[in-house]
Design a protein around this motif. Structure first.
Motif, PDB file in Angstrom:
ATOM      1  N   PRO A  64      59.437 -17.599 -22.871  1.00 51.16           N
ATOM      2  CA  PRO A  64      60.746 -16.525 -23.043  1.00 51.16           C
ATOM      3  C   PRO A  64      59.204 -15.723 -21.672  1.00 51.16           C
ATOM      4  CG  PRO A  64      61.185 -17.224 -25.447  1.00 51.16           C
ATOM      5  CD  PRO A  64      59.797 -18.011 -24.751  1.00 51.16           C
ATOM      6  N   ARG A  65      58.071 -15.470 -22.175  1.00 49.86           N
ATOM      7  CA  ARG A  65      57.272 -15.178 -21.620  1.00 49.86           C
ATOM      8  C   ARG A  65      57.483 -15.212 -20.399  1.00 49.86           C
ATOM      9  NH1 ARG A  65      53.837 -15.054 -17.836  1.00 49.86           N
ATOM     10  NH2 ARG A  65      52.491 -13.867 -17.331  1.00 49.86           N
ATOM     11  N   VAL A  98      51.334  -4.531 -16.833  1.00 50.21           N
ATOM     12  CA  VAL A  98      50.672  -4.759 -18.668  1.00 50.21           C
ATOM     13  C   VAL A  98      51.239  -4.924 -19.607  1.00 50.21           C
ATOM     14  CG1 VAL A  98      51.285  -2.705 -20.340  1.00 50.21           C
ATOM     15  CG2 VAL A  98      51.152  -2.205 -18.011  1.00 50.21           C
ATOM     16  N   GLN A  99      51.787  -6.233 -19.150  1.00 51.13           N
ATOM     17  CA  GLN A  99      52.113  -7.002 -20.958  1.00 51.13           C
ATOM     18  C   GLN A  99      50.979  -7.920 -20.163  1.00 51.13           C
ATOM     19  OE1 GLN A  99      54.981 -10.925 -20.097  1.00 51.13           O
ATOM     20  NE2 GLN A  99      56.408  -9.357 -20.656  1.00 51.13           N
ATOM     21  N   ASN A 100      50.884  -8.756 -19.547  1.00 54.28           N
ATOM     22  CA  ASN A 100      49.476  -9.428 -18.973  1.00 54.28           C
ATOM     23  C   ASN A 100      48.164  -9.141 -19.714  1.00 54.28           C
ATOM     24  OD1 ASN A 100      50.703 -12.236 -17.766  1.00 54.28           O
ATOM     25  ND2 ASN A 100      51.192 -10.358 -16.408  1.00 54.28           N
ATOM     26  N   LEU A 101      48.101  -7.395 -19.248  1.00 54.60           N
ATOM     27  CA  LEU A 101      46.570  -7.206 -19.929  1.00 54.60           C
ATOM     28  C   LEU A 101      46.822  -6.598 -20.938  1.00 54.60           C
ATOM     29  CD1 LEU A 101      44.081  -5.461 -18.154  1.00 54.60           C
ATOM     30  CD2 LEU A 101      45.451  -3.422 -18.252  1.00 54.60           C
ATOM     31  N   MET A 102      48.524  -6.608 -21.956  1.00 56.86           N
ATOM     32  CA  MET A 102      48.171  -6.493 -23.012  1.00 56.86           C
ATOM     33  C   MET A 102      47.894  -7.669 -24.083  1.00 56.86           C
ATOM     34  SD  MET A 102      48.250  -3.158 -24.383  1.00 56.86           S
ATOM     35  CE  MET A 102      47.175  -2.862 -22.556  1.00 56.86           C
ATOM     36  N   TRP A 103      48.320  -8.460 -23.387  1.00 58.40           N
ATOM     37  CA  TRP A 103      48.046 -10.185 -23.236  1.00 58.40           C
ATOM     38  C   TRP A 103      46.599 -10.562 -23.351  1.00 58.40           C
ATOM     39  CZ3 TRP A 103      50.429 -15.041 -20.730  1.00 58.40           C
ATOM     40  CH2 TRP A 103      50.208 -16.298 -21.468  1.00 58.40           C
ATOM     41  N   GLY A 104      46.116 -10.426 -22.607  1.00 56.55           N
ATOM     42  CA  GLY A 104      44.657  -9.990 -22.844  1.00 56.55           C
ATOM     43  C   GLY A 104      43.925  -9.571 -23.767  1.00 56.55           C
ATOM     44  N   VAL A 105      44.025  -8.085 -23.948  1.00 61.66           N
ATOM     45  CA  VAL A 105      43.980  -7.433 -24.768  1.00 61.66           C
ATOM     46  C   VAL A 105      43.793  -7.783 -26.161  1.00 61.66           C
ATOM     47  CG1 VAL A 105      43.528  -4.466 -25.964  1.00 61.66           C
ATOM     48  CG2 VAL A 105      43.201  -4.817 -22.874  1.00 61.66           C
ATOM     49  N   VAL A 114      56.036  -6.687 -25.991  1.00 62.15           N
ATOM     50  CA  VAL A 114      55.589  -7.960 -25.270  1.00 62.15           C
ATOM     51  C   VAL A 114      54.007  -8.870 -25.620  1.00 62.15           C
ATOM     52  CG1 VAL A 114      56.586  -9.516 -23.899  1.00 62.15           C
ATOM     53  CG2 VAL A 114      58.361  -7.748 -24.820  1.00 62.15           C
ATOM     54  N   GLY A 115      53.604  -7.836 -24.518  1.00 60.05           N
ATOM     55  CA  GLY A 115      52.117  -8.120 -24.154  1.00 60.05           C
ATOM     56  C   GLY A 115      50.600  -8.388 -25.948  1.00 60.05           C
ATOM     57  N   LEU A 116      51.285  -7.258 -25.987  1.00 60.43           N
ATOM     58  CA  LEU A 116      50.297  -7.666 -27.798  1.00 60.43           C
ATOM     59  C   LEU A 116      51.069  -9.175 -29.073  1.00 60.43           C
ATOM     60  CD1 LEU A 116      49.887  -4.162 -27.983  1.00 60.43           C
ATOM     61  CD2 LEU A 116      48.626  -5.226 -27.706  1.00 60.43           C
ATOM     62  N   GLY A 117      52.598  -9.130 -28.326  1.00 62.08           N
ATOM     63  CA  GLY A 117      52.924  -9.932 -29.106  1.00 62.08           C
ATOM     64  C   GLY A 117      52.873 -11.336 -28.993  1.00 62.08           C
ATOM     65  N   VAL A 118      53.240 -11.547 -27.703  1.00 67.82           N
ATOM     66  CA  VAL A 118      52.290 -12.991 -27.041  1.00 67.82           C
ATOM     67  C   VAL A 118      51.049 -13.346 -27.471  1.00 67.82           C
ATOM     68  CG1 VAL A 118      52.073 -13.803 -24.838  1.00 67.82           C
ATOM     69  CG2 VAL A 118      54.232 -12.605 -24.806  1.00 67.82           C
ATOM     70  N   GLY A 172      42.809 -11.039 -14.354  1.00 70.69           N
ATOM     71  CA  GLY A 172      43.134 -11.213 -13.067  1.00 70.69           C
ATOM     72  C   GLY A 172      44.828 -11.168 -13.485  1.00 70.69           C
ATOM     73  N   SER A 173      45.334 -11.799 -14.137  1.00 68.23           N
ATOM     74  CA  SER A 173      46.924 -11.731 -14.013  1.00 68.23           C
ATOM     75  C   SER A 173      47.522  -9.716 -13.848  1.00 68.23           C
ATOM     76  CB  SER A 173      47.377 -12.167 -16.119  1.00 68.23           C
ATOM     77  OG  SER A 173      46.618 -12.934 -16.193  1.00 68.23           O
ATOM     78  N   PHE A 174      47.211  -9.133 -14.534  1.00 73.50           N
ATOM     79  CA  PHE A 174      47.613  -7.965 -14.112  1.00 73.50           C
ATOM     80  C   PHE A 174      48.105  -7.905 -12.767  1.00 73.50           C
ATOM     81  CE2 PHE A 174      46.455  -3.878 -13.248  1.00 73.50           C
ATOM     82  CZ  PHE A 174      47.957  -2.683 -13.756  1.00 73.50           C
ATOM     83  N   LEU A 175      46.064  -7.978 -12.111  1.00 73.67           N
ATOM     84  CA  LEU A 175      46.121  -7.719 -10.777  1.00 73.67           C
ATOM     85  C   LEU A 175      46.908  -8.536  -9.785  1.00 73.67           C
ATOM     86  CD1 LEU A 175      42.315  -6.840 -10.429  1.00 73.67           C
ATOM     87  CD2 LEU A 175      44.322  -5.882 -10.244  1.00 73.67           C
ATOM     88  N   GLY A 176      47.294 -10.281 -10.080  1.00 70.94           N
ATOM     89  CA  GLY A 176      48.308 -10.716  -9.672  1.00 70.94           C
ATOM     90  C   GLY A 176      49.512 -10.424  -9.344  1.00 70.94           C
TER      91      GLY A 176
END
Length: 406
Positions: free
Chosen positions: A27-28, A55-62, A111-115, A352-356
């Motif tokens: 889904p992501r 933001v989703q990608n950044l939260m995924w990283g955090v 979603v970012g944190l959940g992923v 990097g995902s956030f910026l891309g």
């Protein structure tokens, strides 16, 4: 080994981990299909949607760092279940979002944190403790390939749900599928046993200090930024880019399906090669070939055939970085804090995902073209190829003494 006797057969753990990786990543990876129908319905801009995905990608990283630490402390199954619930709630909030702020909360933060809490980084740490060191990269390849299968499977499924029921109900359907993960996480119960250094287990602070004081870890951390920039940009913006080229929307679906399909081969191949070839060489070659693929794709005329060929090539290079990257972390530091340290490296990936993702939308709205971001991807690919070459593929000194690494 860092764990006691396995509670479940290894084959069941690997199968469950692979299924979770597929359901998590599918889904992501399909978020790009929701961009145009959602912003058209809501009257928002591409930058609005791109910011939420950034933001989703950044939260995924955090979240990868936080959930990795939690998994090392409290166990894999509990963290996977928590992540799945958060992921599902995020998709529901995204479907309901009456204004951009709620899109940021649901599609971005939750979603970012959940992923992060149910992603293959957590799974790899669990499997990495269950297999001998010489087989880790191969098992990491299986988990990564499973995530790619999720992309292959969920691309047409998501697009079909959108066309049949609309983007709103499609998000609800995906939220329901995510809730299968807690059941699948049962075979992955357990956490790492403390590994003594002398008579004292290494603390989290000592592990972090050791990692960031290690030049090869810093280079690996820096290089993974580039992977995130390239992959996230394509995941979110490629379907829209294909439409901008004047091609039918079906080629966007085809492209992401092919990327997922060919990355199964790429991830498995990378995993097997990592047992025989230097992992730093594999990574340098992957980043260099990505830069070449981007350049050729931008310079040749855009047709369905070039989209298919590019998707197949970039699919082989897609997440094939993950097995050797996680393998290098395990080689350097062992598996005691593999989930946490792997999560820290992944945090760089998600910056990097956030910026891309964000720059893709921002620069498109400014220039009505994605070309500047494509060329950034070329330059960064060459940069990553260079900085991986000095990495030393060896354990830190404390793991080279009389005490075994595992």
């Amino acid at each position: 080994m860092t764990t006691s006797t396995l509670r479940f057969p290894l084959w069941l753990m690997v199968a469950a981990g692979c299924l979770i990786a597929a359901i998590n990543f599918g889904p992501r990876s399909a978020m790009g299909f929701f961009q145009l129908p959602m912003i058209t319905d809501k009257g928002w801009t591409r930058e609005t949607y791109s910011l939420a995905m950034a933001v989703q990608n950044l939260m995924w990283g955090v979240g990868a760092v936080a959930f990795g630490g939690l998994a090392d402390r409290f166990g894999t199954a509990r963290v996977l279940s928590l992540g799945a619930v958060t992921y599902s709630i995020g998709l529901v909030v995204m479907a309901w979002a009456p204004e951009p702020a709620w899109l940021q909360v649901g599609g971005g933060i939750l979603v970012g944190l959940g992923v992060a809490g149910s992603a293959f980084g957590i799974i790899m740490a669990s499997l990495g403790r269950a297999v001998p060191p010489e087989k880790r990269t191969m098992v990491f390849g299986f988990a990564t390939a499973a995530g790619s299968f999720g992309q292959f499977f969920f691309s047409p499924l998501s697009q079909g749900l959108i066309e049949r029921f609309g983007w709103h109900d499609a998000l609800w359907a995906l939220a329901g599928i995510i809730m299968i993960i807690p059941l699948l996480s049962i075979p992955l119960q357990g956490k790492p046993a403390p590994r003594a250094i002398g008579a004292v287990d290494q603390s989290v602070g000592a592990a972090l200090s050791e990692a960031f004081g290690h030049r090869s870890f810093v280079l690996l951390f820096t290089g993974f930024f580039v992977c995130g920039f390239q992959v996230a940009f394509i995941s979110v913006h490629f379907p829209a880019y294909i439409r901008d080229l004047g091609l039918d929307a079906k080629w966007g679906v085809t492209a992401l399906m092919l990327i997922g399909l060919f990355n199964i081969a790429g991830s498995l191949g990378s995993g097997f090669l990592g047992m025989r070839v230097s992992k730093r060489i594999i990574l340098a070659l992957i980043y260099f070939l990505r830069a070449v693929a981007f350049t050729v794709f931008l310079l040749v005329p855009a047709t369905p055939a070039t989209v298919v060929i590019f998707s197949a090539v970039i699919g082989i290079l897609w997440l094939s970085t993950v097995p050797p990257t996680n393998g290098l972390v395990a080689v350097m530091f062992g598996t005691r804090y593999l989930a946490m340290l792997g999560g820290i490296v992944f945090f760089s990936h998600q910056i990097g995902s956030f910026l891309g993702v964000w720059l893709g939308g921002k620069l498109y709205d400014l220039n009505h073209s994605y070309d500047p971001v494509w060329w950034m991807g070329v330059a960064l690919g060459l940069f990553a190829a260079v900085i991986h070459m000095p990495i030393r593929e060896a354990a830190v000194p404390r793991l080279q003494g009389p005490a075994p690494a595992e």
